[in-house]
Motif scaffolding. Sequence first.
Motif, short mmCIF file in Angstrom:
data_model
loop_
_atom_site.label_atom_id
_atom_site.label_comp_id
_atom_site.label_asym_id
_atom_site.label_seq_id
_atom_site.Cartn_x
_atom_site.Cartn_y
_atom_site.Cartn_z
N THR A 166 8.56 -7.57 5.34
CA THR A 166 7.23 -7.78 4.81
C THR A 166 6.69 -9.26 4.28
O THR A 166 7.67 -9.88 3.85
CB THR A 166 6.62 -6.76 3.71
N LEU A 176 1.48 8.75 9.04
CA LEU A 176 0.90 10.02 9.62
C LEU A 176 1.39 10.99 10.38
O LEU A 176 0.87 12.43 10.41
CB LEU A 176 -0.23 9.15 10.87
N GLY A 198 -0.55 9.00 4.11
CA GLY A 198 -1.07 7.63 4.86
C GLY A 198 -1.51 7.79 6.11
O GLY A 198 -1.27 8.60 6.81
N ARG A 199 -1.97 6.60 6.68
CA ARG A 199 -2.75 6.51 7.97
C ARG A 199 -2.04 5.50 9.00
O ARG A 199 -2.45 5.56 10.08
CB ARG A 199 -3.96 5.82 7.86
N THR A 200 -1.06 4.87 8.73
CA THR A 200 -0.08 4.27 9.64
C THR A 200 0.65 5.42 10.37
O THR A 200 0.80 6.39 10.00
CB THR A 200 0.73 3.36 9.13
N MET A 201 1.33 5.02 11.56
CA MET A 201 1.91 5.82 12.46
C MET A 201 3.02 6.74 12.00
O MET A 201 2.96 8.03 12.05
CB MET A 201 2.32 5.00 13.63
N GLU A 242 6.31 4.26 4.97
CA GLU A 242 6.63 3.82 6.07
C GLU A 242 8.26 3.38 6.03
O GLU A 242 9.11 3.69 6.75
CB GLU A 242 6.08 2.59 6.89
N SER A 258 1.05 -1.13 0.12
CA SER A 258 0.18 -0.07 -0.14
C SER A 258 0.98 1.23 -0.09
O SER A 258 2.17 1.22 0.17
CB SER A 258 -1.00 -0.02 1.10
N THR A 293 0.78 3.89 2.36
CA THR A 293 1.13 4.01 3.49
C THR A 293 2.56 3.14 3.69
O THR A 293 3.43 3.68 4.66
CB THR A 293 0.18 4.03 4.69
N GLU A 294 2.42 1.95 3.48
CA GLU A 294 3.63 1.05 3.86
C GLU A 294 4.89 1.59 3.01
O GLU A 294 5.95 1.27 3.51
CB GLU A 294 3.15 -0.32 3.33
#
Length: 420
Positions: free
Chosen positions: A299, A162, A156-159, A133, A127, A129-130
């Motif tokens: 991953t 974010l 994105g929405r992961t920490m 990251e 994705s 967001t990944e």
Amino acid sequence: MSEHTTAAEHTTTGSGSGARPAGTDLPTRYADALLPVFGTPQRVLSRGEGVRVWDTEGREYLDLLAGIAVNTLGHAHPAITSALAKQAQTLGHVSNFFATAPQIELAEKLLQLAGAPAGSGVFFANSGTEANEAAFKIARRTGRPRILALENSFHGRTMGALALTSKEAYRAPFEPLPGGVEFLPAGDEQALAAALAPGDVAAVFAEPIQGEAGVLPLGQDYLRALRRLTREHGTLLILDEVQTGMARTGHWFAHQAFADLQPDVMTLAKGLGGGFPIGAVIAFGAQTHDLLQPGQHGTTFGGNPLAAAVALAVIGTILEEDLLTRTARTGDAFAAGVEALDHPLIDGVRGAGLLRGIGLREPHAAGVVTAALEAGFILNAPTPTTLRLAPPLIISGADLDLFTATLPGLLETAAAAGRS
Ligand SMILES: *Cc1c(COP(=O)(O)O)cnc(C)c1O
């Protein structure tokens, strides 16, 4: 909790087996079974073909959003269905203890399309967001403490992603977020120069066109300043092309509109798999390549042969059907058509290729989206004054003209609803 049920009702009326009364409609079941993070979906979709989708009531829609810049080849494209079926029948998933030919071929293809120099490399995720990251971790590995991101950014929405995303409403409920991130006003070259001057900035994250903020292009001058100043200070330039990449703007990657503007790291996702989840990080050049050492990231699914085979089919089809040229042309014609309406509520068309934001002079965007859905068009409103279109790249000029011709009526409907 949604307004439909309470926790107590669930425990007293639930059978415990997930059984429910026959005839309960899908929207109600959605509200009962899914967490309420997305708001109420406006339709339940059941089928898609080309640039059109149908809902469970049999109504037809022209898809001008493509799953938010994802379905580049539209729905049920034979290149995707056959690549997916063929790979699923051969080898679907192996973990990263093993390599597969599609994964290697896709990495090579992306490096080639990005014009990456020798020594560059790819990491696959699932994705956007990944992908960000992973890029964040690459930035940390420089050993420098500060990271810069831009106001209006969305990563994105992961920490970690974010922490790079400027919108307060997304961030505040989850603090503390990973530290060291500062936000700069987009387009302000002096602020950028001042922030980079101490020489302790690991990376600057930027989207060439800020899609979620309302399709706001950073512009050539600022992108060039970003490249020049980051290079001067030994800071990584990390371009988030999750939304703008994969031919969306009429270039493989939006930054390629500007000669010699190569990032140090680029992240991709949305259009890469044409609807199959896959993300990627490209590290340009040997120095960036070696920042993540063996064991420092990983991953389970990333780059699995199903995802890689579909992404290769997407890339192959974009090349075969010359969708870069076509996207640039249809996108420009569409923008010109909307501008030519010369409508008092329209404040111009932003973006490039088939990533377009129609600016409105009054906050009627949500009303237009609702009216459009009723009229059989799917688009969205990233801000109260922006309509976003990111249709499949295979869309015809005639289909876009259908929307342009309908737009004045939609605007008037929305404006009338706004007054009442
Ligand atoms: C959508 C988007 C992301 C997040 O991607 P997900 O796949 O939703 O995690 C990150 N950056 C940009 C620019 C995006 O448009």
